[in-house]
Design an enzyme around this catalytic site. Structure first.
Site, PDB file in Angstrom:
ATOM      1  CG  MET A 189      -1.927  -1.179   1.147  1.00 57.96           C
ATOM      2  SD  MET A 189      -3.481  -0.874   1.977  1.00 57.96           S
ATOM      3  CE  MET A 189      -2.927  -0.596   3.634  1.00 57.96           C
TER       4      MET A 189
ATOM      5  CE1 TYR B 226       4.807   8.725   3.512  1.00 61.11           C
ATOM      6  CE2 TYR B 226       5.460   7.495   5.464  1.00 61.11           C
ATOM      7  CZ  TYR B 226       5.390   8.674   4.758  1.00 61.11           C
ATOM      8  OH  TYR B 226       5.916   9.816   5.299  1.00 61.11           O
TER       9      TYR B 226
ATOM     10  N   GLY C  42      10.994  -2.552   5.748  1.00 59.18           N
ATOM     11  CA  GLY C  42      10.273  -3.833   5.717  1.00 59.18           C
ATOM     12  C   GLY C  42       9.932  -4.214   4.277  1.00 59.18           C
ATOM     13  CG  HIS C  43       7.116  -1.963   2.061  1.00 60.32           C
ATOM     14  ND1 HIS C  43       6.909  -0.829   2.812  1.00 60.32           N
ATOM     15  CD2 HIS C  43       5.932  -2.617   2.018  1.00 60.32           C
ATOM     16  CE1 HIS C  43       5.649  -0.794   3.207  1.00 60.32           C
ATOM     17  NE2 HIS C  43       5.039  -1.862   2.748  1.00 60.32           N
TER      18      HIS C  43
ATOM     19  CD  GLN D  39      -6.132  -3.580   2.636  1.00 58.88           C
ATOM     20  OE1 GLN D  39      -5.981  -4.063   1.513  1.00 58.88           O
ATOM     21  NE2 GLN D  39      -5.179  -3.671   3.564  1.00 58.88           N
TER      22      GLN D  39
ATOM     23  CG  ASP E 173       0.464  -6.963   8.014  1.00 57.04           C
ATOM     24  OD1 ASP E 173      -0.214  -6.375   8.851  1.00 57.04           O
ATOM     25  OD2 ASP E 173       1.274  -6.382   7.258  1.00 57.04           O
TER      26      ASP E 173
ATOM     27  CB  VAL F  61      12.299  -5.156   8.806  1.00 54.16           C
ATOM     28  CG1 VAL F  61      13.494  -4.222   8.958  1.00 54.16           C
ATOM     29  CG2 VAL F  61      12.550  -6.159   7.684  1.00 54.16           C
TER      30      VAL F  61
ATOM     31  NE  ARG G 247      -2.784   2.063   9.768  1.00 53.37           N
ATOM     32  CZ  ARG G 247      -3.154   0.972   9.081  1.00 53.37           C
ATOM     33  NH1 ARG G 247      -2.434  -0.126   9.179  1.00 53.37           N
ATOM     34  NH2 ARG G 247      -4.215   0.978   8.309  1.00 53.37           N
TER      35      ARG G 247
END
Ligand code: PAF
Length: 297
Positions: free
Chosen positions: A36, A38, A42-43, A67, A156, A182, A193
């Site tokens: 999503m 930003y 981690g990405h 969602q 998640d 991460v 967030r």
């Protein structure tokens, strides 16, 4: 779209399909990372893992309205497409797909993909309809991209299990690849967030990962009662921050069923609200059932 060797970039489904068809024609496999946006470290860990497959790496950025609940943070969810595009280009992504809401949902959706049972607990219980929105958009993206591999972060964890189950149940020819959480130096799980936390909340939020580490230590020294572990985690969090606990639960790590006495791998999961910012974190702990002095498998 840019030159042959630079990252391809499109917001159109038809154009993405053409790009992917061309790569398949060249014999390449496709690795896919749905996000999503930003983007954070981690990405980038997902990109790194995806690149290791040697496949053509497609990353999507789409803040999926389906969602988010009516009182959730869809409108304020952080977005910065230019920054994201430059990050993923540098990370070696081959194609960036960033569709508009109209491109993904040209008409009102009446068709949904829903994974039962797994979506009724933890975040699913607290965010009704959330996972139906996730599985529906991920199904659409899977149909558009038709990847060989798809990468999901374990922060998640419930989402990862649900996607894996959807892929199994629907016989999708996709290898779902989980990637470890991460963390920041103080242990806080990295999340888009986190930018919403005030400096005081950010400081306090480190207690979340600490409470999970403490629970694991307790489990390893012989504690087997989920109720005791959940109570300990709640007390650690409540005693060290102003966050409001949404849930703290220990569940079976494979099917998220309830556990009373821990004899198999468990997921220790929590969600805590700092003001309007809801953070989640988890830890999977594996134990032997037959041994007094349990070890990691
Ligand atoms: O994990 C996320 O960022 C989202 O839930 C996903 C998988 C991209 C679907 O919108």
């Amino acid at each position: 779209m840019k030159g042959r060797d630079s990252m391809k970039r499109t917001s159109h489904i038809s154009e993405l399909r053409e790009i992917i068809a061309m790569e398949r024609g060249r014999g390449r496999k496709i690795a896919f990372i749905p996000t999503m946006g930003y983007l954070h470290r981690g990405h980038l860990a997902l990109v790194e893992q995806a690149k290791q497959t040697g496949a053509f790496v497609v990353l999507s950025i789409f803040v999926n309205p389906l969602q988010f609940g009516p009182h959730e943070d869809y409108a304020s969810y952080p977005r910065d497409l230019d920054r994201d595009a430059s990050l993923v280009k540098d990370a070696g992504v081959d194609a960036l797909f960033h569709p508009s809401v109209e491109e993904m949902y040209p008409q009102q959706m009446v068709t949904y993909v829903e994974v039962g049972q797994l979506d009724t607990v933890l975040c699913g219980a607290k965010r009704p309809g959330h996972f139906r929105g996730v599985t529906t958009v991920v199904s659409k993206l899977f149909h558009i991209v038709q990847p060989d591999f798809a990468f999901f972060g374990q922060k998640d964890y419930q989402q990862y299990l649900i996607i894996q189950r959807m892929v199994n149940d629907l016989n999708l020819p996709i290898e779902v690849c989980p990637v470890s959480i991460v963390r920041e130096e103080d242990g806080l799980a990295i999340s888009s967030r986190n930018v919403f936390l005030t400096s005081e909340q950010r400081q306090e939020a480190k207690v979340l990962s600490q409470s999970l580490i403490d629970a694991e230590t307790c489990l390893r020294s012989g504690e087997r009662s989920t109720r005791t572990l959940e109570k300990q985690i709640r007390e650690t969090i409540s005693g060290n921050c102003h966050g409001i606990i949404d849930y703290v639960e220990v569940r079976d790590a494979e099917d998220l069923s309830e556990v009373t006495m821990i004899e198999r791998p468990v997921l220790i999961a929590l969600a805590v609200k700092f003001g309007s910012t809801r953070l989640i974190d988890n830890k999977v702990v594996e134990v032997y059932s037959h041994d007094q002095n349990d070890d990691e498998i």
